[in-house]
Design a protein around this motif. Sequence first.
Motif, PDB file in Angstrom:
ATOM      1  N   ASN A 211       0.707  -1.520   0.089  1.00  0.00           N
ATOM      2  CA  ASN A 211       0.553  -0.072  -0.566  1.00  0.00           C
ATOM      3  C   ASN A 211       0.793   1.246  -0.037  1.00  0.00           C
ATOM      4  N   SER A 215       3.251  -0.684   5.112  1.00  0.00           N
ATOM      5  CA  SER A 215       1.855  -0.867   5.778  1.00  0.00           C
ATOM      6  C   SER A 215       1.717  -2.052   3.751  1.00  0.00           C
ATOM      7  N   THR A 217      -1.069  -4.840   2.196  1.00  0.00           N
ATOM      8  CA  THR A 217      -2.661  -5.974   2.407  1.00  0.00           C
ATOM      9  C   THR A 217      -1.801  -7.032   1.732  1.00  0.00           C
ATOM     10  N   ASN A 240      -4.762  -6.563   6.479  1.00  0.00           N
ATOM     11  CA  ASN A 240      -3.963  -5.023   6.183  1.00  0.00           C
ATOM     12  C   ASN A 240      -2.720  -5.543   7.679  1.00  0.00           C
ATOM     13  N   GLN A 242       0.546  -4.006   9.139  1.00  0.00           N
ATOM     14  CA  GLN A 242       1.772  -2.507   9.351  1.00  0.00           C
ATOM     15  C   GLN A 242       3.327  -2.664   9.792  1.00  0.00           C
ATOM     16  N   ILE A 251      -9.573  -6.900   7.266  1.00  0.00           N
ATOM     17  CA  ILE A 251     -10.280  -6.099   6.158  1.00  0.00           C
ATOM     18  C   ILE A 251     -11.855  -6.367   5.616  1.00  0.00           C
ATOM     19  N   TRP A 265      -2.575  -2.974  -5.124  1.00  0.00           N
ATOM     20  CA  TRP A 265      -2.773  -1.443  -4.779  1.00  0.00           C
ATOM     21  C   TRP A 265      -2.828  -0.176  -6.262  1.00  0.00           C
ATOM     22  N   ARG A 291     -10.830   2.402   3.618  1.00  0.00           N
ATOM     23  CA  ARG A 291     -11.966   0.700   3.754  1.00  0.00           C
ATOM     24  C   ARG A 291     -13.065   1.077   4.021  1.00  0.00           C
TER      25      ARG A 291
END
Length: 320
Positions: A211, A215, A217, A240, A242, A251, A265, A291
Amino acid sequence: MNIAWSPNSDILAFQNGTLLNDIDMRNLREQGFRNVSLGVSQFAWLPDGSGFMVSSSAHLLPDGWTRAHLYTIPLTRDKSLLNHAVVFYDLPKEVSLSGTTVLAIGTSTFKWSPDRKWIAFIVHPTASWSADSNILCVLSVHDKHLIPIAEMLDRNDWFEWAPKSSELAFIQGGGRSITENKRIAVASAPQFRAVKAFTPKGFVDNAFTWNDDMSLTVSRVREGEFKRKLPLEQLPSLYNVQLQNKSVHKITTPPEGMGDFQPMWDEKSKHLFWVRSNEGSSSVWRTDKARQHQTSWIINIDRGQWPPYWSMWNKLLDIQ
């Protein structure tokens, strides 16, 4: 196979077996396609579009395996197929990491870090062996130092650089089953040794997208024995991750019998796209960066290959 546009012009490159070709769309009618090089196992455009990096495969001779080689080939209108390749790096005959050693028979495609200081690629052994074990490597551009990073499947879509930093994310783990021992990890320049894993015990990851530099996904599912028809607990959802604080939150929650696959993304639109599918139907979904709103976008796309159809979406769909 291996079709790729130039990063800065309307030239399309592709392979026909071990023959690398290109097509200049500005002279398509007059010229058609052009032969660039023979003996190519894999290729990628150089980041500035000035030519190609290609690999040749090792060959078995009476006294053993030869070495695989990496070459650079400038983009030229010359008709010669043999006079322009320059050796960039000779791969060792074997690559080892944490007790695992594979023959360096060939490579995947090549991916440059954003600062162009590092090249990531997979070193793979012979075909049947490669189905179970390959080694992801990083090669420094300036001093040609090869760093083995992790064991993984021979999947071009399973390793990607962060958008702006020299952080390399990948799905590590040996064994051909995608439902076991497949976990997202990140390694950082310049050592690429401090590999951080972000998949909890009992889960596997089968696709991911950056992303931003901090981060990811991932498409994640409960770990389990491979079955011809995926049970409900092995249909994935998106999470997600981090990197800084290792926090993870879910998500998507697809309806019963559906799974969420192949997150992508798109930086231009600031949207996350993915495929929602079961054995019978598939659609592309999207959501904004917050989101908050998840909506279907493209209805009834090809359902992919079953089983394991969820490993093939990168061949069917891309967001540009």
